[in-house]
Design an enzyme around this catalytic site. Structure first.
Site, PDB file in Angstrom:
ATOM      1  N   ARG A 173      -2.955   1.079   6.934  1.00  0.00           N
ATOM      2  CA  ARG A 173      -2.129   1.761   5.931  1.00  0.00           C
ATOM      3  C   ARG A 173      -2.976   2.609   4.973  1.00  0.00           C
ATOM      4  O   ARG A 173      -2.683   2.685   3.772  1.00  0.00           O
ATOM      5  CB  ARG A 173      -1.275   0.773   5.132  1.00  0.00           C
ATOM      6  CG  ARG A 173      -0.367  -0.082   5.975  1.00  0.00           C
ATOM      7  CD  ARG A 173       0.688   0.718   6.738  1.00  0.00           C
ATOM      8  NE  ARG A 173       1.357  -0.141   7.696  1.00  0.00           N
ATOM      9  CZ  ARG A 173       0.986  -0.267   8.977  1.00  0.00           C
ATOM     10  NH1 ARG A 173      -0.011   0.458   9.476  1.00  0.00           N
ATOM     11  NH2 ARG A 173       1.620  -1.079   9.784  1.00  0.00           N
ATOM     12  N   SER A 222       8.127  -1.879   2.854  1.00  0.00           N
ATOM     13  CA  SER A 222       7.261  -2.953   2.347  1.00  0.00           C
ATOM     14  C   SER A 222       6.502  -2.482   1.119  1.00  0.00           C
ATOM     15  O   SER A 222       5.841  -1.443   1.154  1.00  0.00           O
ATOM     16  CB  SER A 222       6.269  -3.378   3.429  1.00  0.00           C
ATOM     17  OG  SER A 222       6.969  -3.979   4.496  1.00  0.00           O
ATOM     18  N   GLU A 292       1.341  -1.357  -1.306  1.00  0.00           N
ATOM     19  CA  GLU A 292       1.227  -0.313  -0.278  1.00  0.00           C
ATOM     20  C   GLU A 292       1.807   0.982  -0.838  1.00  0.00           C
ATOM     21  O   GLU A 292       1.338   2.069  -0.540  1.00  0.00           O
ATOM     22  CB  GLU A 292       2.001  -0.740   0.977  1.00  0.00           C
ATOM     23  CG  GLU A 292       1.956   0.284   2.093  1.00  0.00           C
ATOM     24  CD  GLU A 292       2.716  -0.172   3.348  1.00  0.00           C
ATOM     25  OE1 GLU A 292       2.678  -1.375   3.683  1.00  0.00           O
ATOM     26  OE2 GLU A 292       3.357   0.685   3.974  1.00  0.00           O
TER      27      GLU A 292
HETATM   28  C1  FAD Z   1      13.098   1.460   5.175  1.00  0.00           C
HETATM   29  C2  FAD Z   1      11.611   1.767   5.270  1.00  0.00           C
HETATM   30  C3  FAD Z   1      10.876   1.214   6.297  1.00  0.00           C
HETATM   31  C4  FAD Z   1       9.511   1.476   6.407  1.00  0.00           C
HETATM   32  N1  FAD Z   1       8.806   0.936   7.444  1.00  0.00           N
HETATM   33  C5  FAD Z   1       7.497   1.207   7.583  1.00  0.00           C
HETATM   34  C6  FAD Z   1       6.754   0.673   8.695  1.00  0.00           C
HETATM   35  O1  FAD Z   1       7.270  -0.031   9.544  1.00  0.00           O
HETATM   36  N2  FAD Z   1       5.436   0.979   8.775  1.00  0.00           N
HETATM   37  C7  FAD Z   1       4.812   1.779   7.864  1.00  0.00           C
HETATM   38  O2  FAD Z   1       3.616   2.043   8.014  1.00  0.00           O
HETATM   39  N3  FAD Z   1       5.492   2.292   6.789  1.00  0.00           N
HETATM   40  C8  FAD Z   1       6.802   2.021   6.644  1.00  0.00           C
HETATM   41  N4  FAD Z   1       7.499   2.535   5.567  1.00  0.00           N
HETATM   42  C9  FAD Z   1       6.781   3.300   4.523  1.00  0.00           C
HETATM   43  C10 FAD Z   1       6.730   4.820   4.720  1.00  0.00           C
HETATM   44  O3  FAD Z   1       7.786   5.282   5.538  1.00  0.00           O
HETATM   45  C11 FAD Z   1       5.381   5.256   5.305  1.00  0.00           C
HETATM   46  O4  FAD Z   1       4.310   4.926   4.444  1.00  0.00           O
HETATM   47  C12 FAD Z   1       5.315   6.763   5.582  1.00  0.00           C
HETATM   48  O5  FAD Z   1       4.111   7.042   6.241  1.00  0.00           O
HETATM   49  C13 FAD Z   1       5.439   7.631   4.337  1.00  0.00           C
HETATM   50  O6  FAD Z   1       5.741   8.943   4.769  1.00  0.00           O
HETATM   51  P1  FAD Z   1       6.455   9.998   3.825  1.00  0.00           P
HETATM   52  O7  FAD Z   1       6.512  11.275   4.557  1.00  0.00           O
HETATM   53  O8  FAD Z   1       7.738   9.455   3.303  1.00  0.00           O
HETATM   54  O9  FAD Z   1       5.376  10.074   2.655  1.00  0.00           O
HETATM   55  P2  FAD Z   1       5.654  10.082   1.080  1.00  0.00           P
HETATM   56  O10 FAD Z   1       6.266   8.786   0.684  1.00  0.00           O
HETATM   57  O11 FAD Z   1       6.338  11.317   0.691  1.00  0.00           O
HETATM   58  O12 FAD Z   1       4.145  10.095   0.560  1.00  0.00           O
HETATM   59  C14 FAD Z   1       3.301   8.978   0.755  1.00  0.00           C
HETATM   60  C15 FAD Z   1       1.874   9.388   0.401  1.00  0.00           C
HETATM   61  O13 FAD Z   1       1.426  10.365   1.324  1.00  0.00           O
HETATM   62  C16 FAD Z   1       1.136  11.590   0.642  1.00  0.00           C
HETATM   63  N5  FAD Z   1       1.583  12.666   1.518  1.00  0.00           N
HETATM   64  C17 FAD Z   1       2.842  12.930   1.942  1.00  0.00           C
HETATM   65  N6  FAD Z   1       2.842  13.988   2.755  1.00  0.00           N
HETATM   66  C18 FAD Z   1       1.557  14.398   2.846  1.00  0.00           C
HETATM   67  C19 FAD Z   1       0.902  15.464   3.526  1.00  0.00           C
HETATM   68  N7  FAD Z   1       1.571  16.347   4.308  1.00  0.00           N
HETATM   69  N8  FAD Z   1      -0.445  15.601   3.372  1.00  0.00           N
HETATM   70  C20 FAD Z   1      -1.147  14.733   2.581  1.00  0.00           C
HETATM   71  N9  FAD Z   1      -0.574  13.721   1.919  1.00  0.00           N
HETATM   72  C21 FAD Z   1       0.747  13.555   2.055  1.00  0.00           C
HETATM   73  C22 FAD Z   1       1.848  11.509  -0.684  1.00  0.00           C
HETATM   74  O14 FAD Z   1       1.235  12.321  -1.677  1.00  0.00           O
HETATM   75  C23 FAD Z   1       1.738  10.024  -0.981  1.00  0.00           C
HETATM   76  O15 FAD Z   1       0.462   9.717  -1.480  1.00  0.00           O
HETATM   77  C24 FAD Z   1       8.872   2.301   5.438  1.00  0.00           C
HETATM   78  C25 FAD Z   1       9.626   2.856   4.395  1.00  0.00           C
HETATM   79  C26 FAD Z   1      10.991   2.599   4.314  1.00  0.00           C
HETATM   80  C27 FAD Z   1      11.795   3.209   3.199  1.00  0.00           C
END
Ligand code: FAD
Length: 299
Positions: A173, A222, A292
């Protein structure tokens, strides 16, 4: 702020908003306003915006789906760069796939599965963009982004740079994507698989997620990382915290590592709950749970 907004409008086709409430852009439905909110429509626009923001010394933050972010109630005083328009996907002759940083992971997985490309099917249902998934090394059920990542194009104020997977140093992560770079695109290499078997795997993952994580209220998945040898949800559950709430924030009755927004939750409620969970679990087990979710902005 308005002068910078006007300069950005000169170079961007997409929206340039002042004071956009970030609760509209996070899965928790929590978060104060963004100083500026922009959505570049191409890699060129992204680079131009980063160049301009560096010139005026304005901090910025990349935003994907907002599924792993807690924005404090005072909002973020810099510029939030929404990546949603960078959705390209190109299957290349050398067997790699180049995908835009704003592409939804679910769309990517569906396209890969149709073509019999294996490697991300276990991530079905994670509500992420490619960029957010690279930054966080999203994973589930034994697969993660690191397993398919060849490299990424990182945009910064000085231009675009290709980083290999080795340099990106993908860990549990976490990755080495620096906070002054944005994942504009990722280069992935899948392995061949049977489309029918892969589709069955996707359906099974979606079903399992609905069953275990269908908490029915806004959340960010999480909240804590699993400490080595432990499961965060179990540590929280065994500490008797399931269902505990502060203000509008509540530890889910269904999944003890999820905090839900019951309605009108403030970031301050969630942060207090996070602090309390850490204190109680540490007092009982000696283990300090590490969040996380990324906490950003001002109180
Ligand atoms: C219902 C649910 C279930 C989930 N299940 C999982 C799971 O099974 N496994 C898991 O690993 N995660 C899970 N997550 C967490 C989340 O989906 C992940 O961490 C995902 O990778 C975040 O992606 P995002 O595009 O929403 O990023 P954001 O939440 O928008 O950003 C997260 C971080 O990444 C940065 N970021 C975003 N886009 C970029 C980019 N293009 N370049 C550089 N930095 C960037 C942001 O600045 C921030 O620091 C879950 C979340 C939810 C709501």
């Amino acid at each position: 702020m308005n002068v910078i907004a006007a300069a950005l409008r000169e170079i961007l086709q997409g929206p340039v908003l002042v004071g956009e409430p970030l609760r509209r852009h996070t899965t928790w439905r929590i978060g104060g306003p963004a100083g500026l909110f922009i959505a570049p429509q191409s890699e060129e626009e992204l680079l131009a915006a980063l160049h301009l923001l560096a010139r005026v010394n304005m901090p910025w933050l990349a935003l994907g789906t907002g599924s792993n972010i807690l924005v404090r109630d005072g909002g973020f005083r810099g510029a939030v760069i929404h990546m949603g328009a960078l959705q390209s996907i190109a299957f290349r002759d050398d067997g790699t796939v180049k995908v835009g940083g704003g592409l939804s992971m679910m769309r990517l997985i569906r396209q890969a599965v149709q073509r019999g490309l294996a490697g991300l099917e276990d991530l079905a249902g994670i509500p992420a963009t490619v960029g957010g998934a690279v930054k966080m090394n999203a994973g589930a059920a034994g697969q993660d982004m690191a397993g398919v990542l060849e490299g990424a194009l990182l945009a910064g104020s000085e231009g675009m740079e290709y980083w290999t997977a080795e340099r990106l140093d993908m860990r549990y992560r976490a990755s080495a994507v620096p906070s002054d770079r944005i994942v504009a695109a990722a280069i992935l290499r899948f392995t061949p698989g049977d489309p029918e078997r892969l589709e069955a795997c996707v359906q099974q993952r979606l079903h399992a997620r609905r069953k275990a994580q269908g908490v029915g209220k806004p959340n960010a998945g999480s909240v804590f990382k699993n400490p080595p040898g432990h499961q965060a949800w179990r540590l929280i559950d065994e500490s008797g915290l399931r269902g505990h709430s502060i203000g509008g924030a509540q530890i889910s009755e269904k999944h003890a590592n999820f905090i839900i927004n019951r309605g009108g939750a403030k970031a301050a409620d969630v942060l207090s709950l996070i602090g309390q969970i850490q204190e109680v679990v540490r007092g009982r087990t000696g283990i300090m749970l590490e969040p996380e979710v990324q906490v950003i902005g001002e109180a």
